[in-house]
Enzyme design. Sequence first.
Site, PDB file in Angstrom:
ATOM      1  N   LYS A 135       0.851  -1.211   0.000  1.00 18.96           N
ATOM      2  CA  LYS A 135       0.000   0.000   0.000  1.00 18.96           C
ATOM      3  C   LYS A 135       0.875   1.245   0.000  1.00 18.96           C
ATOM      4  O   LYS A 135       0.646   2.184  -0.762  1.00 18.96           O
ATOM      5  CB  LYS A 135      -0.931   0.006   1.229  1.00 18.96           C
ATOM      6  CG  LYS A 135      -1.830  -1.212   1.322  1.00 18.96           C
ATOM      7  CD  LYS A 135      -2.732  -1.174   2.547  1.00 18.96           C
ATOM      8  CE  LYS A 135      -2.000  -1.303   3.863  1.00 18.96           C
ATOM      9  NZ  LYS A 135      -1.328  -2.612   4.074  1.00 18.96           N
TER      10      LYS A 135
ATOM     11  N   ARG B  43      -9.929   0.508   8.699  1.00 19.13           N
ATOM     12  CA  ARG B  43      -9.429  -0.856   8.912  1.00 19.13           C
ATOM     13  C   ARG B  43     -10.452  -1.719   9.629  1.00 19.13           C
ATOM     14  O   ARG B  43     -10.177  -2.880   9.909  1.00 19.13           O
ATOM     15  CB  ARG B  43      -8.176  -0.779   9.780  1.00 19.13           C
ATOM     16  CG  ARG B  43      -6.901  -1.067   9.052  1.00 19.13           C
ATOM     17  CD  ARG B  43      -5.785  -0.942  10.072  1.00 19.13           C
ATOM     18  NE  ARG B  43      -4.605  -1.590   9.652  1.00 19.13           N
ATOM     19  CZ  ARG B  43      -3.572  -0.952   9.113  1.00 19.13           C
ATOM     20  NH1 ARG B  43      -3.607   0.332   8.914  1.00 19.13           N
ATOM     21  NH2 ARG B  43      -2.490  -1.619   8.787  1.00 19.13           N
TER      22      ARG B  43
ATOM     23  N   ARG C 135      -0.565  -9.275  13.218  1.00 21.31           N
ATOM     24  CA  ARG C 135      -1.093  -8.309  12.228  1.00 21.31           C
ATOM     25  C   ARG C 135      -1.901  -9.018  11.143  1.00 21.31           C
ATOM     26  O   ARG C 135      -2.952  -8.525  10.729  1.00 21.31           O
ATOM     27  CB  ARG C 135       0.072  -7.532  11.593  1.00 21.31           C
ATOM     28  CG  ARG C 135       0.670  -6.519  12.552  1.00 21.31           C
ATOM     29  CD  ARG C 135       2.061  -6.093  12.128  1.00 21.31           C
ATOM     30  NE  ARG C 135       2.070  -5.306  10.916  1.00 21.31           N
ATOM     31  CZ  ARG C 135       3.175  -5.083  10.195  1.00 21.31           C
ATOM     32  NH1 ARG C 135       4.324  -5.619  10.557  1.00 21.31           N
ATOM     33  NH2 ARG C 135       3.114  -4.324   9.132  1.00 21.31           N
TER      34      ARG C 135
ATOM     35  N   ARG D  81      11.751  -5.708   5.022  1.00 19.87           N
ATOM     36  CA  ARG D  81      11.524  -4.264   4.854  1.00 19.87           C
ATOM     37  C   ARG D  81      12.489  -3.457   5.726  1.00 19.87           C
ATOM     38  O   ARG D  81      12.771  -3.799   6.863  1.00 19.87           O
ATOM     39  CB  ARG D  81      10.099  -3.898   5.248  1.00 19.87           C
ATOM     40  CG  ARG D  81       9.887  -2.375   5.287  1.00 19.87           C
ATOM     41  CD  ARG D  81       8.469  -1.967   5.307  1.00 19.87           C
ATOM     42  NE  ARG D  81       7.719  -2.569   6.384  1.00 19.87           N
ATOM     43  CZ  ARG D  81       6.389  -2.537   6.455  1.00 19.87           C
ATOM     44  NH1 ARG D  81       5.696  -1.936   5.525  1.00 19.87           N
ATOM     45  NH2 ARG D  81       5.762  -3.112   7.452  1.00 19.87           N
TER      46      ARG D  81
HETATM   47  P1  AP5 Z   1       4.906  -1.631   1.941  1.00 24.83           P
HETATM   48  O1  AP5 Z   1       4.621  -0.792   0.749  1.00 24.83           O
HETATM   49  O2  AP5 Z   1       5.582  -0.995   3.093  1.00 24.83           O
HETATM   50  O3  AP5 Z   1       3.570  -2.411   2.396  1.00 24.83           O
HETATM   51  P2  AP5 Z   1       2.304  -1.879   3.161  1.00 24.83           P
HETATM   52  O4  AP5 Z   1       1.122  -2.550   2.577  1.00 24.83           O
HETATM   53  O5  AP5 Z   1       2.298  -0.383   3.199  1.00 24.83           O
HETATM   54  O6  AP5 Z   1       2.611  -2.527   4.561  1.00 24.83           O
HETATM   55  P3  AP5 Z   1       2.492  -1.970   6.040  1.00 24.83           P
HETATM   56  O7  AP5 Z   1       3.176  -3.009   6.901  1.00 24.83           O
HETATM   57  O8  AP5 Z   1       3.001  -0.579   6.154  1.00 24.83           O
HETATM   58  O9  AP5 Z   1       1.007  -2.009   6.261  1.00 24.83           O
HETATM   59  P4  AP5 Z   1       0.348  -2.130   7.593  1.00 24.83           P
HETATM   60  O10 AP5 Z   1      -1.031  -1.986   7.134  1.00 24.83           O
HETATM   61  O11 AP5 Z   1       0.627  -3.333   8.396  1.00 24.83           O
HETATM   62  O12 AP5 Z   1       1.059  -0.970   8.455  1.00 24.83           O
HETATM   63  P5  AP5 Z   1       0.631   0.505   8.798  1.00 24.83           P
HETATM   64  O13 AP5 Z   1       1.853   1.318   8.827  1.00 24.83           O
HETATM   65  O14 AP5 Z   1      -0.514   0.940   7.980  1.00 24.83           O
HETATM   66  O15 AP5 Z   1       5.748  -2.888   1.432  1.00 24.83           O
HETATM   67  C1  AP5 Z   1       6.222  -3.863   2.353  1.00 24.83           C
HETATM   68  C2  AP5 Z   1       7.628  -4.319   1.920  1.00 24.83           C
HETATM   69  O16 AP5 Z   1       7.533  -5.000   0.678  1.00 24.83           O
HETATM   70  C3  AP5 Z   1       8.628  -3.178   1.693  1.00 24.83           C
HETATM   71  O17 AP5 Z   1       9.889  -3.612   2.093  1.00 24.83           O
HETATM   72  C4  AP5 Z   1       8.595  -2.939   0.173  1.00 24.83           C
HETATM   73  O18 AP5 Z   1       9.831  -2.449  -0.293  1.00 24.83           O
HETATM   74  C5  AP5 Z   1       8.322  -4.352  -0.334  1.00 24.83           C
HETATM   75  N1  AP5 Z   1       7.508  -4.361  -1.538  1.00 24.83           N
HETATM   76  C6  AP5 Z   1       6.397  -3.615  -1.783  1.00 24.83           C
HETATM   77  N2  AP5 Z   1       5.886  -3.921  -2.990  1.00 24.83           N
HETATM   78  C7  AP5 Z   1       6.692  -4.904  -3.501  1.00 24.83           C
HETATM   79  C8  AP5 Z   1       6.678  -5.658  -4.708  1.00 24.83           C
HETATM   80  N3  AP5 Z   1       5.732  -5.449  -5.624  1.00 24.83           N
HETATM   81  N4  AP5 Z   1       7.614  -6.588  -4.899  1.00 24.83           N
HETATM   82  C9  AP5 Z   1       8.575  -6.804  -3.955  1.00 24.83           C
HETATM   83  N5  AP5 Z   1       8.659  -6.120  -2.786  1.00 24.83           N
HETATM   84  C10 AP5 Z   1       7.714  -5.187  -2.575  1.00 24.83           C
HETATM   85  O19 AP5 Z   1       0.058   0.306  10.273  1.00 24.83           O
HETATM   86  C11 AP5 Z   1       0.913  -0.075  11.342  1.00 24.83           C
HETATM   87  C12 AP5 Z   1       0.073  -0.314  12.577  1.00 24.83           C
HETATM   88  O20 AP5 Z   1      -0.587   0.895  12.974  1.00 24.83           O
HETATM   89  C13 AP5 Z   1      -1.051  -1.344  12.435  1.00 24.83           C
HETATM   90  O21 AP5 Z   1      -0.592  -2.663  12.632  1.00 24.83           O
HETATM   91  C14 AP5 Z   1      -2.011  -0.883  13.528  1.00 24.83           C
HETATM   92  O22 AP5 Z   1      -1.589  -1.324  14.792  1.00 24.83           O
HETATM   93  C15 AP5 Z   1      -1.873   0.626  13.497  1.00 24.83           C
HETATM   94  N6  AP5 Z   1      -2.889   1.225  12.631  1.00 24.83           N
HETATM   95  C16 AP5 Z   1      -2.684   1.905  11.472  1.00 24.83           C
HETATM   96  N7  AP5 Z   1      -3.842   2.304  10.948  1.00 24.83           N
HETATM   97  C17 AP5 Z   1      -4.809   1.867  11.785  1.00 24.83           C
HETATM   98  C18 AP5 Z   1      -6.219   1.954  11.767  1.00 24.83           C
HETATM   99  N8  AP5 Z   1      -6.886   2.577  10.761  1.00 24.83           N
HETATM  100  N9  AP5 Z   1      -6.917   1.385  12.789  1.00 24.83           N
HETATM  101  C19 AP5 Z   1      -6.286   0.773  13.805  1.00 24.83           C
HETATM  102  N10 AP5 Z   1      -4.936   0.644  13.867  1.00 24.83           N
HETATM  103  C20 AP5 Z   1      -4.200   1.191  12.872  1.00 24.83           C
END
Ligand code: AP5
Length: 231
Positions: free
Chosen positions: A13, A88, A171, A127
């Site tokens: 994402k 979410r 997660r 990552r």
């Molecule tokens: P990346 O692009 O970072 O993936 P992502 O989908 O953004 O993953 P996140 O882990 O950031 O999502 P998340 O939803 O768990 O975390 P968030 O920060 O939102 O890519 C991942 C890796 O893969 C990278 O190394 C990238 O280089 C690689 N990659 C990407 N595309 C690729 C490809 N095509 N091929 C190869 N490699 C690739 O949330 C963190 C925490 O915050 C949550 O767990 C929760 O506790 C809290 N939180 C956030 N929002 C809420 C909410 N709305 N409600 C409640 N809690 C929340």
Amino acid sequence: MILVLLGPPGAGKGTQGVRIVKRCGVPKISTGEIFRDLAASGSPLGLEARSYWAQGQLVPDAVVVGLVKERLSHSDCDGGFILDGFPRTVTQADILETMLAEMGRKIDGVLDFAVDADNLVIRLSGRRTCPNCSATYHVTAQPPSIDGKCDHCGSMLIQRTDDTPDSIRVRLREYANKTAPLLTYYADRNLLYRIDANGAPDEIFESFESALTKMGCGPNASTELSAGLVR
Ligand code: AP5
């Protein structure tokens, strides 16, 4: 244009969000990034949120909603925005719908990035992120030019504290139990675009560029969807 990015942890994402920002010129609002910044600044709210996200659990709805509402009131959101990681839960989605209706606005589309489970674990465990500018890398798939250093600002890259095997397991469970129901929620509203996000980042972006155009982002707005998309 108001766009929601859905998908499990590690689906890309954030990676695709950066490309969408470049193409569409609207800000990306990542609730995960907001929480990490707040925690780094030592704010009580950020520290409370960290007690949840560091373990892989979702932060309570009430905390998230207040922060998003405040962020959407900034003037840079007037021309549209991309929501990365919000909503979410179905509760968050209901609140967002009401919030937008009150503003006389609505969601134009929801992109769901679907990735195989094994691939998610490989992506998350490899990552590396920049604590200064939030740029994201992967040790093999998207390495920085200089090992361990951010290409954009030169800061030392770190591994997120929630990218540990235990936290990743929680997660993925939280996603399956609380976030996956949003796929039906948005499909029922005819807003969902499902994207096979297992390929290379640029290929994935190309596969949904026409959907962005259809939503009004880009010079050649059309009503055609690309063949790789299932709506
Ligand atoms: P990346 O692009 O970072 O993936 P992502 O989908 O953004 O993953 P996140 O882990 O950031 O999502 P998340 O939803 O768990 O975390 P968030 O920060 O939102 O890519 C991942 C890796 O893969 C990278 O190394 C990238 O280089 C690689 N990659 C990407 N595309 C690729 C490809 N095509 N091929 C190869 N490699 C690739 O949330 C963190 C925490 O915050 C949550 O767990 C929760 O506790 C809290 N939180 C956030 N929002 C809420 C909410 N709305 N409600 C409640 N809690 C929340």
